[in-house]
Design an enzyme around this catalytic site. Structure first.
Site, mmCIF file in Angstrom:
data_model
loop_
_atom_site.group_PDB
_atom_site.id
_atom_site.type_symbol
_atom_site.label_atom_id
_atom_site.label_comp_id
_atom_site.label_asym_id
_atom_site.label_seq_id
_atom_site.Cartn_x
_atom_site.Cartn_y
_atom_site.Cartn_z
ATOM 1 N N LEU A 111 0.853 -1.169 -0.182
ATOM 2 C CA LEU A 111 0.047 0.027 0.059
ATOM 3 C C LEU A 111 0.973 1.215 0.278
ATOM 4 O O LEU A 111 0.837 2.396 -0.590
ATOM 5 C CB LEU A 111 -0.970 -0.053 1.373
ATOM 6 C CG LEU A 111 -2.006 1.309 1.250
ATOM 7 C CD1 LEU A 111 -2.891 1.074 0.359
ATOM 8 C CD2 LEU A 111 -2.572 1.098 2.902
ATOM 9 N N THR A 112 1.970 1.057 1.000
ATOM 10 C CA THR A 112 2.668 2.482 1.176
ATOM 11 C C THR A 112 3.595 2.787 -0.323
ATOM 12 O O THR A 112 3.996 1.898 -0.762
ATOM 13 C CB THR A 112 3.684 2.151 2.346
ATOM 14 O OG1 THR A 112 2.786 1.874 3.581
ATOM 15 C CG2 THR A 112 4.492 3.420 2.758
ATOM 16 N N SER A 147 0.609 7.551 5.932
ATOM 17 C CA SER A 147 -0.650 7.460 6.540
ATOM 18 C C SER A 147 -1.640 8.106 5.759
ATOM 19 O O SER A 147 -2.769 7.537 5.826
ATOM 20 C CB SER A 147 -0.439 8.526 7.729
ATOM 21 O OG SER A 147 0.795 8.241 8.486
ATOM 22 N N ASP A 174 -7.822 -3.246 9.376
ATOM 23 C CA ASP A 174 -8.644 -3.790 10.422
ATOM 24 C C ASP A 174 -8.442 -5.115 10.940
ATOM 25 O O ASP A 174 -8.295 -5.439 12.294
ATOM 26 C CB ASP A 174 -10.228 -3.687 10.165
ATOM 27 C CG ASP A 174 -10.572 -2.079 10.002
ATOM 28 O OD1 ASP A 174 -9.810 -1.296 10.288
ATOM 29 O OD2 ASP A 174 -11.802 -1.868 9.479
ATOM 30 N N GLN A 204 16.408 -1.463 31.523
ATOM 31 C CA GLN A 204 16.844 -1.077 32.790
ATOM 32 C C GLN A 204 17.026 -1.996 34.038
ATOM 33 O O GLN A 204 18.063 -1.769 34.736
ATOM 34 C CB GLN A 204 15.653 0.183 33.372
ATOM 35 C CG GLN A 204 16.116 1.153 34.360
ATOM 36 C CD GLN A 204 17.029 2.160 33.907
ATOM 37 O OE1 GLN A 204 17.427 2.277 32.691
ATOM 38 N NE2 GLN A 204 17.799 2.759 34.681
ATOM 39 N N GLU A 251 1.597 -0.671 10.013
ATOM 40 C CA GLU A 251 0.270 -0.965 9.687
ATOM 41 C C GLU A 251 -0.615 0.221 10.322
ATOM 42 O O GLU A 251 -1.677 -0.126 11.012
ATOM 43 C CB GLU A 251 -0.095 -2.219 10.434
ATOM 44 C CG GLU A 251 0.436 -3.348 9.542
ATOM 45 C CD GLU A 251 -0.193 -4.787 9.465
ATOM 46 O OE1 GLU A 251 -1.400 -4.842 9.844
ATOM 47 O OE2 GLU A 251 0.573 -5.525 9.248
ATOM 48 N N THR A 284 0.486 4.252 12.008
ATOM 49 C CA THR A 284 1.262 4.675 13.341
ATOM 50 C C THR A 284 -0.020 4.716 14.443
ATOM 51 O O THR A 284 -1.082 4.611 14.270
ATOM 52 C CB THR A 284 1.757 5.963 12.938
ATOM 53 O OG1 THR A 284 0.825 7.008 12.634
ATOM 54 C CG2 THR A 284 2.640 6.147 11.931
HETATM 55 C C1 LIG Z 1 9.899 -1.935 8.709
HETATM 56 C C2 LIG Z 1 8.733 -1.469 8.113
HETATM 57 C C3 LIG Z 1 7.684 -2.215 7.567
HETATM 58 C C4 LIG Z 1 6.973 -1.929 6.610
HETATM 59 N N1 LIG Z 1 5.953 -2.727 6.049
HETATM 60 C C5 LIG Z 1 4.777 -2.307 5.112
HETATM 61 C C6 LIG Z 1 4.263 -3.342 4.361
HETATM 62 O O1 LIG Z 1 4.463 -4.398 4.394
HETATM 63 N N2 LIG Z 1 3.099 -2.655 3.506
HETATM 64 C C7 LIG Z 1 2.730 -1.501 3.518
HETATM 65 O O2 LIG Z 1 2.048 -1.003 2.707
HETATM 66 N N3 LIG Z 1 3.739 -0.546 4.369
HETATM 67 C C8 LIG Z 1 4.472 -1.045 5.134
HETATM 68 N N4 LIG Z 1 5.192 -0.109 5.880
HETATM 69 C C9 LIG Z 1 4.934 1.231 5.828
HETATM 70 C C10 LIG Z 1 4.238 2.054 7.158
HETATM 71 O O3 LIG Z 1 3.130 1.426 7.378
HETATM 72 C C11 LIG Z 1 4.159 3.494 7.213
HETATM 73 O O4 LIG Z 1 5.862 3.895 7.201
HETATM 74 C C12 LIG Z 1 3.555 4.022 8.125
HETATM 75 O O5 LIG Z 1 2.267 3.872 7.926
HETATM 76 C C13 LIG Z 1 3.705 5.521 8.240
HETATM 77 O O6 LIG Z 1 3.647 6.251 7.097
HETATM 78 P P1 LIG Z 1 5.035 7.314 6.665
HETATM 79 O O7 LIG Z 1 6.255 6.344 6.986
HETATM 80 O O8 LIG Z 1 4.801 7.753 5.208
HETATM 81 O O9 LIG Z 1 4.882 8.348 7.815
HETATM 82 P P2 LIG Z 1 4.021 9.603 7.454
HETATM 83 O O10 LIG Z 1 2.493 9.301 7.106
HETATM 84 O O11 LIG Z 1 4.838 10.687 6.869
HETATM 85 O O12 LIG Z 1 3.799 9.995 8.958
HETATM 86 C C14 LIG Z 1 4.966 10.830 9.609
HETATM 87 C C15 LIG Z 1 4.541 11.176 11.234
HETATM 88 O O13 LIG Z 1 3.226 12.217 11.034
HETATM 89 C C16 LIG Z 1 2.100 11.526 11.869
HETATM 90 N N5 LIG Z 1 1.029 11.623 11.273
HETATM 91 C C17 LIG Z 1 0.562 11.562 9.863
HETATM 92 N N6 LIG Z 1 -0.674 11.904 9.603
HETATM 93 C C18 LIG Z 1 -1.239 12.252 10.643
HETATM 94 C C19 LIG Z 1 -2.325 12.856 11.225
HETATM 95 N N7 LIG Z 1 -3.576 12.879 10.227
HETATM 96 N N8 LIG Z 1 -2.493 13.056 12.486
HETATM 97 C C20 LIG Z 1 -1.607 12.832 13.226
HETATM 98 N N9 LIG Z 1 -0.254 12.472 13.002
HETATM 99 C C21 LIG Z 1 -0.257 12.216 11.717
HETATM 100 C C22 LIG Z 1 2.578 10.064 11.691
HETATM 101 O O14 LIG Z 1 2.030 9.508 12.854
HETATM 102 C C23 LIG Z 1 4.025 9.960 11.901
HETATM 103 O O15 LIG Z 1 4.605 10.170 13.287
HETATM 104 C C24 LIG Z 1 6.449 -0.466 6.498
HETATM 105 C C25 LIG Z 1 7.250 0.314 7.277
HETATM 106 C C26 LIG Z 1 8.395 -0.022 8.040
HETATM 107 C C27 LIG Z 1 9.389 0.919 8.635
#
Ligand SMILES: Cc1cc2nc3c(=O)[nH]c(=O)nc-3n(C[C@H](O)[C@H](O)[C@H](O)COP(=O)(O)OP(=O)(O)OC[C@H]3O[C@@H](n4cnc5c(N)ncnc54)[C@H](O)[C@@H]3O)c2cc1C
Length: 382
Positions: free
Chosen positions: A125-126, A132, A240, A339, A366, A368
């Site tokens: 998806l990402t 997010s 979900d 700790q 999945e 944040t």
């Molecule tokens: C090791 C690893 C494995 C992963 N595996 C998968 C996978 O198998 N499939 C897949 O599709 N993705 C996967 N991901 C992606 C992961 O789900 C995303 O990294 C995550 O959803 C956050 O997206 P982002 O990194 O773009 O952060 P961003 O969306 O840019 O967020 C940055 C910060 O802003 C906060 N934020 C963003 N929007 C809001 C809001 N509306 N309100 C408050 N706070 C907000 C976030 O909580 C975070 O703290 C993986 C990531 C990692 C690191």
């Protein structure tokens, strides 16, 4: 015998997984972390004992034993090795698209291979610019002669380069926003599909996390899951159901760390007595064990609700709460466990620094934990 919410049959499978985890996976955990190599031997162990079948209906080659037991299995494995627990969790994440959105034909074609573990699955998806805010994705799927042509890329995809089946989301009608997204099954040997690179990470180092590139990648229309435009809704329904798998991974890490710190505290002496007899340490351990039990309550309740067939809206909230609480518990508990070991907690020879590094990702992927709070608050607001 202590009180247990599991039935006798469920307990029997839980105990089998616990024994496998203790005897076969725990001795490999440090090596998996240090080598950064995907543990195919663990996959083989899961195949041998039919653990991939826990996520699939009996009709399609699975055990049909339900959600609660599958969460318990992920928890048990993650107590000793979070990378290995994730292999189970991602198999369910990658299979749910077929289970929730697949036709009978698609299920018959793909699910038995996922249930046996012959194929590993992934969920894509990402993208680099959309985590997010997943509806902002840019990957497109254009219809052409009974096929779709996929162009774009996906970032941070677990099981990249080891999965044979990818559930991929792409825009079939970019002008339509959420309702212009569709879901596809892409097999790893499809021309135009490639894994461009793998990411080095803070934790869960044996798990692969990679970038997928689609350049003129042609998939047949029969690989589309559900109607055109239903992909975003499907992506959210999958999350979900799958988030509790991450909650189970987190709970496993937290309980594993608590158990380890307790045993250490019984034998490490300072000022003439085991540190477990110092009230400040005993209090920490009491709080850690309590947090694990509270987390387990939320998680198992989700499993029971899913097995009872409650409505999607209720599952969304319960799953978000389990994921939020279990992962925050994992981060807090592992920090306290380090700790309790003092300097030894910080040293690679002991497993707790690995558990602390592994715990962090459960608050991020999945969805944040900020997003989980948004989901829960939205349900409260009605
Ligand atoms: C090791 C690893 C494995 C992963 N595996 C998968 C996978 O198998 N499939 C897949 O599709 N993705 C996967 N991901 C992606 C992961 O789900 C995303 O990294 C995550 O959803 C956050 O997206 P982002 O990194 O773009 O952060 P961003 O969306 O840019 O967020 C940055 C910060 O802003 C906060 N934020 C963003 N929007 C809001 C809001 N509306 N309100 C408050 N706070 C907000 C976030 O909580 C975070 O703290 C993986 C990531 C990692 C690191």
């Amino acid at each position: 015998m202590p009180y247990d919410v599991l039935s006798d049959d469920q307990r029997e499978i839980r105990d089998l997984v616990r024994t496998l985890a203790r005897d076969r996976i725990a001795p490999r955990a440090a090596e998996i972390d240090e080598s950064h190599e995907f543990p195919w031997d663990v996959v083989e162990l899961f195949r041998e004992h039919e653990l991939f079948g826990l996520f699939v209906d009996e009709r399609y080659g699975g055990t049909g034993t339900g959600t609660l037991l599958s969460l318990v299995a992920i928890e048990e494995v993650s107590k000793v090795c979070a990378t290995s627990g994730l292999i189970l969790a991602v198999q369910s994440l990658g299979s749910f698209g077929l289970e929730l959105g697949g036709s009978d034909g698609q299920k018959e074609r793909f699910l038995p291979r996922l249930a046996s573990g012959e194929w590993l699955a992934a969920y894509a998806l990402t993208e680099a610019g959309s985590g997010s805010d997943s509806a902002a994705m840019r990957t497109e799927a254009r219809r052409d002669n009974g096929e779709y042509v996929l162009d774009g890329s996906k970032r941070f995809i677990t099981n990249a380069a080891v999965a044979s089946l990818y559930t991929v989301f792409a825009k079939t009608d970019p002008a339509k926003g959420h309702s212009g997204i569709s879901a596809f099954v892409v097999e790893s040997d499809t021309p135009g599909f490639e894994v461009a690179r793998l990411e080095p990470k803070m934790g869960i180092s044996g798990s692969t996390t990679g970038e997928l590139v689609f350049s003129g990648c042609r998939v047949p229309e029969t690989n589309r899951l559900g109607p055109e435009g239903s992909g975003f809704r499907l992506a959210m329904r999958i999350l979900d159901r799958s988030r509790p798998g991450i909650a189970a991974q987190a709970l496993g890490i937290a309980q594993g760390a608590t158990d380890y710190a307790l045993e250490y505290a019984k034998t490490r002496e300072t000022m003439g007595r085991p540190i477990v007899q110092h009230e400040l340490i005993a209090g920490k351990l009491a709080d850690m064990e309590t947090a694990c039990e509270a987390a387990r309550g939320l998680l198992y309740r989700f499993g029971q609700m899913a097995d009872a067939g409650v409505a999607d809206a209720e599952l969304t909230k319960a799953g978000a709460m389990a994921k939020l609480y279990c992962s925050d518990t994992a981060m807090w508990v592992t920090t306290e466990a380090v700790q309790i070991l003092g300097g030894y907690g910080y040293i690679r020879e002991y497993p707790l620094e690995r558990m602390m590094r592994d715990a962090k990702i459960t608050q991020i992927y999945e969805g944040t934990n900020e997003i989980q709070r948004v989901v829960i608050a939205r349900h409260l607001a009605g």
